[in-house]
Motif scaffolding. Structure first.
Motif, PDB file in Angstrom:
ATOM      1  N   UNK A 132       0.829  -1.196   0.000  1.00  0.00           N
ATOM      2  CA  UNK A 132       0.000   0.000   0.000  1.00  0.00           C
ATOM      3  C   UNK A 132       0.875   1.262   0.000  1.00  0.00           C
ATOM      4  N   UNK A 133       0.941   1.951  -1.155  1.00  0.00           N
ATOM      5  CA  UNK A 133       1.646   3.234  -1.176  1.00  0.00           C
ATOM      6  C   UNK A 133       0.867   4.265  -0.351  1.00  0.00           C
ATOM      7  N   UNK A 184       8.859   6.115  -2.139  1.00  0.00           N
ATOM      8  CA  UNK A 184      10.304   5.919  -2.248  1.00  0.00           C
ATOM      9  C   UNK A 184      10.801   4.818  -1.314  1.00  0.00           C
ATOM     10  N   UNK A 185      10.155   4.704  -0.166  1.00  0.00           N
ATOM     11  CA  UNK A 185      10.515   3.630   0.770  1.00  0.00           C
ATOM     12  C   UNK A 185      10.061   2.283   0.214  1.00  0.00           C
ATOM     13  N   UNK A 186       8.858   2.242  -0.334  1.00  0.00           N
ATOM     14  CA  UNK A 186       8.349   1.006  -0.921  1.00  0.00           C
ATOM     15  C   UNK A 186       9.263   0.493  -2.033  1.00  0.00           C
ATOM     16  N   UNK A 244      -5.494   2.781  -5.091  1.00  0.00           N
ATOM     17  CA  UNK A 244      -4.304   2.041  -4.675  1.00  0.00           C
ATOM     18  C   UNK A 244      -3.523   1.554  -5.897  1.00  0.00           C
ATOM     19  N   UNK A 245      -4.232   1.005  -6.880  1.00  0.00           N
ATOM     20  CA  UNK A 245      -3.574   0.499  -8.079  1.00  0.00           C
ATOM     21  C   UNK A 245      -2.917   1.629  -8.878  1.00  0.00           C
ATOM     22  N   UNK A 246      -3.602   2.770  -8.961  1.00  0.00           N
ATOM     23  CA  UNK A 246      -3.039   3.902  -9.686  1.00  0.00           C
ATOM     24  C   UNK A 246      -1.792   4.434  -8.981  1.00  0.00           C
ATOM     25  N   UNK A 247      -1.844   4.514  -7.646  1.00  0.00           N
ATOM     26  CA  UNK A 247      -0.681   4.994  -6.898  1.00  0.00           C
ATOM     27  C   UNK A 247       0.516   4.067  -7.100  1.00  0.00           C
ATOM     28  N   UNK A 248       0.272   2.775  -7.109  1.00  0.00           N
ATOM     29  CA  UNK A 248       1.365   1.825  -7.335  1.00  0.00           C
ATOM     30  C   UNK A 248       1.905   1.957  -8.758  1.00  0.00           C
ATOM     31  N   UNK A 249       0.986   2.095  -9.725  1.00  0.00           N
ATOM     32  CA  UNK A 249       1.397   2.213 -11.129  1.00  0.00           C
ATOM     33  C   UNK A 249       2.193   3.487 -11.386  1.00  0.00           C
ATOM     34  N   UNK A 278       3.754   5.596  -8.959  1.00  0.00           N
ATOM     35  CA  UNK A 278       4.838   5.984  -8.058  1.00  0.00           C
ATOM     36  C   UNK A 278       5.821   4.872  -7.703  1.00  0.00           C
ATOM     37  N   UNK A 279       5.447   3.612  -7.942  1.00  0.00           N
ATOM     38  CA  UNK A 279       6.303   2.508  -7.485  1.00  0.00           C
ATOM     39  C   UNK A 279       6.706   1.572  -8.621  1.00  0.00           C
ATOM     40  N   UNK A 280       5.737   1.073  -9.365  1.00  0.00           N
ATOM     41  CA  UNK A 280       5.984   0.010 -10.346  1.00  0.00           C
ATOM     42  C   UNK A 280       7.044   0.351 -11.395  1.00  0.00           C
TER      43      UNK A 280
END
Length: 352
Positions: free
Chosen positions: A249-250, A290-292, A324-329, A331-333
């Motif tokens: 979870x971002x 950034x931590x994730x 949640x999916x958009x945030x992962x896509x 900022x993280x993925x």
């Protein structure tokens, strides 16, 4: 990691805080999440399968609807419990789904997980005389029949008055690509090796029925390596897929922090007993993007798999889960090697 998708347990209950009060809510909302995820570039939409509970159960109708309402996203299960399945009916339904989805499927299958019913599969009409308490022998035997059926084997003796003497019949419809889209849900290193020898794809979840003292991600990475080695040793030459599941979870909004901020302090794996076996449960990741990124880069299994399944809190509804999916896509993925579904179907890594 090349791809990611969502994995929904399909919970529903008429309780405070739940946006998913009924089975109808759950089914329609899962389709809505799949549609939104498809537009975001998410690669997969997967559902858990649990009988005798207020959760997603019979998956084929739901997957068919998801496939019909989307264009690029892969739809699948994690996992179908073979103890409950008629292998030949399942083969017919899976082939039909493969055609409707144009091959965009990932059907995870296994013996299944512990359930609320006592040997509920017996009520469905299936009994395992060799392993009556767990049904594991029956599940493997039925899976072997399923594979024979989807491979087009001539199984049923034909009526000589209709097809001539000595003829045997195969299941129809038959999809020649279906076997490429079958995955086994492996819960241990031993079952990972068996999966590799069978030449299948492998799903590994947020728990393993082993506890060696190693961190979960290291134990799961060993599982992936053993799978790939067994696949190669058996003489298979394809590019098998591997997926792992995580709760990620971002934290990019106040609502995220309210829901999952405390989870960021739960940074350890857990040891427990499941189905009578000492097991290791993977931790939840909840942190700033950034931590994730650094945490997931350090997760050996996530980086060794081609697909990461994100378990979602489906009872919080489509709007929040798509957030949640958009945030992962966003900022993280991308920092993990993600390729959105607009770049084509996900490919496994070739066996060297």
């Amino acid at each position: 990691m090349k791809a990611f998708g969502f994995l929904s347990f399909g919970h529903y209950a008429d309780v405070p805080g739940s946006v998913t009060r009924t089975a109808g809510d759950m089914l329609k909302q899962t389709i809505e999440i799949a549609e939104g995820a498809d537009e975001l570039g998410v690669n997969g939409a997967y559902v858990r399968v649990h009988h005798w509970a207020r959760q997603a159960a019979s998956p084929i109708p739901l997957l068919t609807a998801m496939a019909a309402r989307t264009e690029r996203i892969e739809v699948g299960t994690g996992v179908i419990d073979m103890r409950y399945e008629n292998p030949f009916q399942f083969a017919e339904e899976a082939a039909a789904l493969d055609y409707i989805a144009d091959g965009r499927i990932a059907l995870g299958v296994s013996r299944g997980s512990p359930e609320t019913a006592m040997r509920g599969y017996e009520v469905f009409g299936f009994h395992d005389p060799e392993d009556p308490e767990r049904g594991s022998v029956m599940a493997r035997e039925k899976f072997e029949l399923f594979l024979r059926a989807i491979d087009g084997e001539l199984i049923a003796p034909g009526d000589p008055r209709m097809v001539g003497a000595g003829h045997y019949l195969a299941i129809e419809p038959h999809s020649p690509t279906l076997r490429d889209h079958i995955w086994w849900g492996a819960g241990s290193r031993a079952t990972a090796e068996t999966t590799g020898r069978m030449g299948l794809n492998m799903m590994s979840s947020t728990l393993l029925t082993e506890a060696t003292g190693q961190p979960f991600h290291e134990l799961q990475r060993e599982q992936i390596d053993l799978f790939r080695a067994a696949y190669k040793e058996a003489g298979h030459t394809g590019s098998p897929r591997v997926s792992v599941s995580r709760s990620v979870f971002p934290l990019v909004s106040d609502k995220d922090r309210a829901y999952f901020g405390l989870r960021s302090e739960e940074s350890n794996d857990q040891i427990g007993i499941i189905d009578g076996m000492r097991s290791t449960f993977g931790k939840t990741y909840a942190a700033e993007p950034d931590v994730l990124i650094e945490q997931l880069r350090a997760d050996e299994a996530v980086m060794a798999a081609d697909t990461l399944m994100l378990t979602i809190p489906n009872q919080l509804g489509p709007e929040y889960n798509l957030h949640v999916l958009q945030a992962f896509a966003e900022h993280v993925a991308p920092a993990l090697g993600w390729k959105p579904n607009t770049e084509g179907p996900v490919q496994g890594d070739p066996i060297a």
